[in-house]
Design a protein around this motif. Structure first.
Motif, PDB file in Angstrom:
ATOM      1  N   GLY A  16       0.794  -1.230   0.000  1.00 55.40           N
ATOM      2  CA  GLY A  16       0.000   0.000   0.000  1.00 55.40           C
ATOM      3  C   GLY A  16       0.819   1.269   0.000  1.00 55.40           C
ATOM      4  O   GLY A  16       0.248   2.361  -0.016  1.00 55.40           O
ATOM      5  N   GLU A  17       2.166   1.197   0.024  1.00 53.90           N
ATOM      6  CA  GLU A  17       2.984   2.418   0.074  1.00 53.90           C
ATOM      7  C   GLU A  17       2.814   3.217  -1.223  1.00 53.90           C
ATOM      8  O   GLU A  17       3.109   2.728  -2.314  1.00 53.90           O
ATOM      9  CB  GLU A  17       4.467   2.057   0.266  1.00 53.90           C
ATOM     10  N   THR A  18       2.333   4.451  -1.084  1.00 49.90           N
ATOM     11  CA  THR A  18       2.133   5.309  -2.270  1.00 49.90           C
ATOM     12  C   THR A  18       3.393   6.137  -2.524  1.00 49.90           C
ATOM     13  O   THR A  18       4.298   6.177  -1.676  1.00 49.90           O
ATOM     14  CB  THR A  18       0.962   6.289  -2.019  1.00 49.90           C
ATOM     15  N   ASP A  19       3.392   6.830  -3.682  1.00 51.67           N
ATOM     16  CA  ASP A  19       4.515   7.735  -3.976  1.00 51.67           C
ATOM     17  C   ASP A  19       4.646   8.772  -2.868  1.00 51.67           C
ATOM     18  O   ASP A  19       5.740   9.142  -2.457  1.00 51.67           O
ATOM     19  CB  ASP A  19       4.289   8.459  -5.317  1.00 51.67           C
ATOM     20  N   ASN A  20       3.496   9.231  -2.389  1.00 51.29           N
ATOM     21  CA  ASN A  20       3.517  10.243  -1.338  1.00 51.29           C
ATOM     22  C   ASN A  20       4.086   9.682  -0.027  1.00 51.29           C
ATOM     23  O   ASN A  20       4.878  10.338   0.652  1.00 51.29           O
ATOM     24  CB  ASN A  20       2.087  10.778  -1.152  1.00 51.29           C
TER      25      ASN A  20
END
Ligand code: 5AD
Ligand code: SF4
Length: 432
Positions: A305-309
């Motif tokens: 689930g790690e996003t770019d943000n």
């Protein structure tokens, strides 16, 4: 005379376990060989923290089973033993023993009855530390385990499964080991534990003993010149421990306190319930106690689930804290962990991109710090010659490597003037 071969993978706790196993076998009259083909007993002391580590063990086992003597005893100890259990015998039928991280003191049983298959992956005790013979001489850096296991249960981590719940050793046993190390060659004591600053032992009088007390005890010994501990969990950084950085000059100005991610959302899903404010506040307190303290961290990129943000927040925190000597890893799904079955697993190529970006940034910060040391004189510990034999390798108080031209009788502790720096190491000259 029978010979043993031991190969250790993984963390400092494993390195220590490997040294104790070697001491135990030597006390039974075996000698060590570095040639698998010549060994009568072969031990792989294993790490399971990432899938790659486990794979490495099984490929080494495949190589060794072809190279070993036909009647050599052959087995694994440590975290892969615990992870795989009886399945290891199915994958490698030649294996004679599979012993988990808390049962390797049972190894002599296989020497007594080599015809049996020995499986013991039980958890729940630290007898191994006290049942096994001590090393005769301590290396200059003595690793002393004070607790094992972890109750934090980060959702990515296999350690609570392989090493079990947190157990702290009796401080009297710890101090006995420290004194033995200090009288047989140790000048640096490194207290070890998966959650080392969570060390807590309540004795039969109801008195609770903490890590700060062990540090104070070790510092009283004249031959001990440097003290450190690893690895720390942020919220267990209690005030008595922070205060040791103010009052105890032998405690090195360096602390490994992994943040893992700079994103509050990822930290929540990792089950690491601290805010960035709290984490930064702990570092501010540490700096107030010891202004030159440096912090190192471990990072995981590509957590489910790690996003770019989220990842950008990890990059931001490295700039804010200016971590040195840090490690970063691609998230690796492990059996028996909650994160392995989370939705939104991140594709390998994105993990690789993020890791490269983070590593580049960490290297840059490391280089800046190394360069800032040029011109300073630092008290360093000798680790021995480098591979070429032309240089000696020293460790600074911040755990950087410092390369010095070889001289006769290189002192174990030396004041070294730093003359040059790059991202990986320093160069220097002994000034006394
Ligand atoms: N995947 C990637 N890295 C991991 N670590 C622990 N478990 C995993 C995993 N499943 C890393 C953490 C820890 C270090 C010892 O290994 O960063 O601090
Ligand atoms: Fe694993 Fe460390 Fe988390 Fe404990 S604190 S579960 S050892 S990563």
């Amino acid at each position: 005379m029978k010979k043993f071969f031991i190969q250790t993978f993984g963390c400092q706790m494993n390195v220590y376990d490997g040294q104790r196993i070697a001491a135990m076998l030597k006390s039974r009259g075996l000698t060590e060989t570095h040639d698998v083909a010549d060994a009568d007993i072969i031990i792989l002391n294993t790490c399971a923290v990432r899938a790659k580590a486990t794979d490495k063990v099984f490929s080494a086992l495949g190589r060794i089973r072809r190279a070993k003597k036909a009647d050599a005893l052959f087995g694994i100890v440590g975290c892969v033993a615990r992870e795989s259990g009886a399945d290891a015998f199915r994958r490698i039928p030649e294996l004679n023993f599979v012993l988990g991280p808390q049962s390797y003191h049972k190894l002599p049983d296989i020497l007594e009855s080599p015809e049996t298959k020995l499986l013991n992956i039980d958890l729940g005790g630290l007898e191994k530390f006290d049942e096994m013979p001590q090393m005769e001489r301590s290396p200059a850096v003595a690793y002393i385990p004070i607790q094992e296991g972890c109750d934090h249960c980060c959702t990515y981590c296999i350690v609570p499964y392989t090493r079990g719940r947190e157990v702290s050793r009796n401080p009297l046993d710890v101090m006995r080991d420290v004194e033995h190390a200090a009288t047989t060659g140790a000048v640096e004591i490194c207290f070890l534990g998966q959650n080392v600053n969570g060390y807590k032992y309540t004795d039969k009088n109801g008195v609770t003993h903490r890590l700060s007390e062990l540090i104070a005890g070790a510092a009283k010994l004249d031959t001990v010149k440097r003290i450190r501990f690893t690895s720390s969990y942020p919220t267990e950084m209690t005030d008595d421990l922070i205060d040791m950085f103010r009052t105890e000059p032998k405690l090195l100005p360096f602390l490994n306190m992994p943040i893992q991610s700079g994103s509050p959302d990822v930290l929540r899903r990792m089950n690491r319930p601290y805010s960035l404010d709290l984490y930064i506040n702990i570092i501010d307190k540490l700096k107030a106690a010891r202004p030159d303290i440096q912090i190192s961290s471990d990072f995981i990129v590509g957590f489910p689930g790690e996003t770019d943000n989220d990842f950008a927040q990890t990059m931001d925190i490295t700039d804010k804290i200016k971590y040195i000597n840090s490690y970063s890893f691609k998230y690796s799904p492990r059996p028996h962990t909650a994160a392995a079955v989370m939705k939104d697993q991140i594709p390998e190529n994105i993990k690789a991109e993020r890791l490269a970006a983070l590593d580049a940034r960490l290297n840059e910060i490391q280089r800046e710090f190394n360069e800032s040391c040029v011109g300073r004189t630092l008290s360093c510990l000798c680790e021995g010659p480098d591979k070429t034999g032309r240089h000696m390798v020293y460790r600074t108080p911040y755990m950087q490597q410092c390369i010095v031209a070889t001289c006769d009788n290189a002192p174990t502790i030396a004041n070294i003037k730093i003359t040059a720096a790059n991202k990986a190491s320093l160069r220097g000259e002994i000034v006394d």
